[in-house]
Design a protein around this motif. Structure first.
Motif, PDB file in Angstrom:
ATOM      1  N   CYS A 119      -1.786  -2.642   3.011  1.00  0.00           N
ATOM      2  CA  CYS A 119      -2.284  -3.451   1.899  1.00  0.00           C
ATOM      3  C   CYS A 119      -1.087  -3.749   0.985  1.00  0.00           C
ATOM      4  O   CYS A 119      -0.013  -3.157   1.131  1.00  0.00           O
ATOM      5  N   CYS A 122       0.329  -0.496  -0.892  1.00  0.00           N
ATOM      6  CA  CYS A 122       1.097   0.389  -0.014  1.00  0.00           C
ATOM      7  C   CYS A 122       2.409  -0.287   0.399  1.00  0.00           C
ATOM      8  O   CYS A 122       3.445   0.368   0.521  1.00  0.00           O
ATOM      9  N   VAL A 131      -0.813   3.935   3.725  1.00  0.00           N
ATOM     10  CA  VAL A 131      -1.739   3.801   4.844  1.00  0.00           C
ATOM     11  C   VAL A 131      -1.344   2.603   5.702  1.00  0.00           C
ATOM     12  O   VAL A 131      -1.011   1.541   5.186  1.00  0.00           O
ATOM     13  N   CYS A 140      -7.850  -0.789   3.009  1.00  0.00           N
ATOM     14  CA  CYS A 140      -7.053   0.409   2.805  1.00  0.00           C
ATOM     15  C   CYS A 140      -7.963   1.523   2.254  1.00  0.00           C
ATOM     16  O   CYS A 140      -8.694   1.297   1.273  1.00  0.00           O
ATOM     17  N   TYR A 143      -6.580   2.325  -1.536  1.00  0.00           N
ATOM     18  CA  TYR A 143      -6.676   1.336  -2.626  1.00  0.00           C
ATOM     19  C   TYR A 143      -7.819   0.328  -2.450  1.00  0.00           C
ATOM     20  O   TYR A 143      -8.059  -0.489  -3.348  1.00  0.00           O
TER      21      TYR A 143
HETATM   22 ZN   LIG Z   1      -2.972   0.613   0.986  1.00  0.00          ZN
END
Ligand SMILES: [Zn+2]
Length: 217
Positions: A119, A122, A131, A140, A143
């Motif tokens: 995402c 990240c 992730v 994600c 988030y």
């Molecule tokens: Zn993420």
């Protein structure tokens, strides 16, 4: 997809034929062909079903149940799966041997390498828990944002020594039509001829076959 060079590559095999009884006794092949045969052991079940369902051949009728299983997963309603990535992962599984198989002379498994996504939080590099995902329509778990930023595909370095991928290039091999593979030695050759009841080698003929990806498949 496999690169163009790999697609156009061919492998030569010498087939020993019994002219009298019109049957194949065995084939003589180098390590490139045996590498491909042994690579079949690395294919995920879903990839085998995907590759073989293109062949309209009665020999593959036994795969019927596995085809049903594959199609059931494809058709499974999204609400019955914990995440959309589950379906994608099962239908596009890659094994640890995937990168090794990229070095085969012919690419039988021409599935795409897996890509990894994050995402946008990240991806910025300061996450609580970074992730990765393989499917851009999932969210994600840290988030809650779409995992849709391509972080590329890193090809794993694989150790290739001795010329081949799974076998070395020190000698030739014998391959029978039921896929028994053995080193090419006089003893193995004579044993196979004896098993076929062949005592007069004048009834044998060598036929050179050049095979591309389709023929090997
Ligand atoms: Zn993420």
């Amino acid at each position: 997809m496999a690169d163009t060079k790999a697609k156009e590559a061919t492998i030569s095999v010498k087939v020993i034929v019994d002219k009298v009884n019109k049957r194949v006794v065995y084939a003589e092949a180098d390590y490139t062909f045996v590498d491909i045969l042994f690579s079949f052991m690395t294919l995920p079940l879903g990839t085998i079903v995907w590759l073989l369902e293109k062949h309209d051949d009665k020999k593959f009728e036994g795969l019927g149940s596995l085809k049903n299983l594959y199609q059931s997963l494809e058709n499974c309603p999204e609400s019955y799966l914990p995440t959309e990535e589950c379906e994608y992962m099962l239908l596009n599984l890659r094994t640890l041997a995937y990168d090794h198989c990229r070095n085969l002379k012919l690419q039988i498994d021409n599935t795409e390498p897996l890509k990894y996504f994050q995402c946008d939080v990240c991806r910025k590099g300061y996450p609580i828990k970074s992730v990765f995902g393989t499917c851009t329509t999932t969210k994600c778990i840290t988030y809650g944002k779409l995992v849709d930023k391509d972080v590329g595909f890193k090809k794993t370095d694989v150790c290739v020594s001795g010329g081949g991928v799974f076998v070395s290039d020190i000698g030739a091999f014998i391959v029978t039509d039921d896929l028994c593979v053995m080193p090419y030695t006089s003893a193995n050759s004579i044993r196979l001829l004896t098993d076929h009841g062949i005592t007069d080698q004048s009834c044998l003929e060598d036929i050179k076959l050049d095979m591309g990806r389709e023929e090997v498949s």
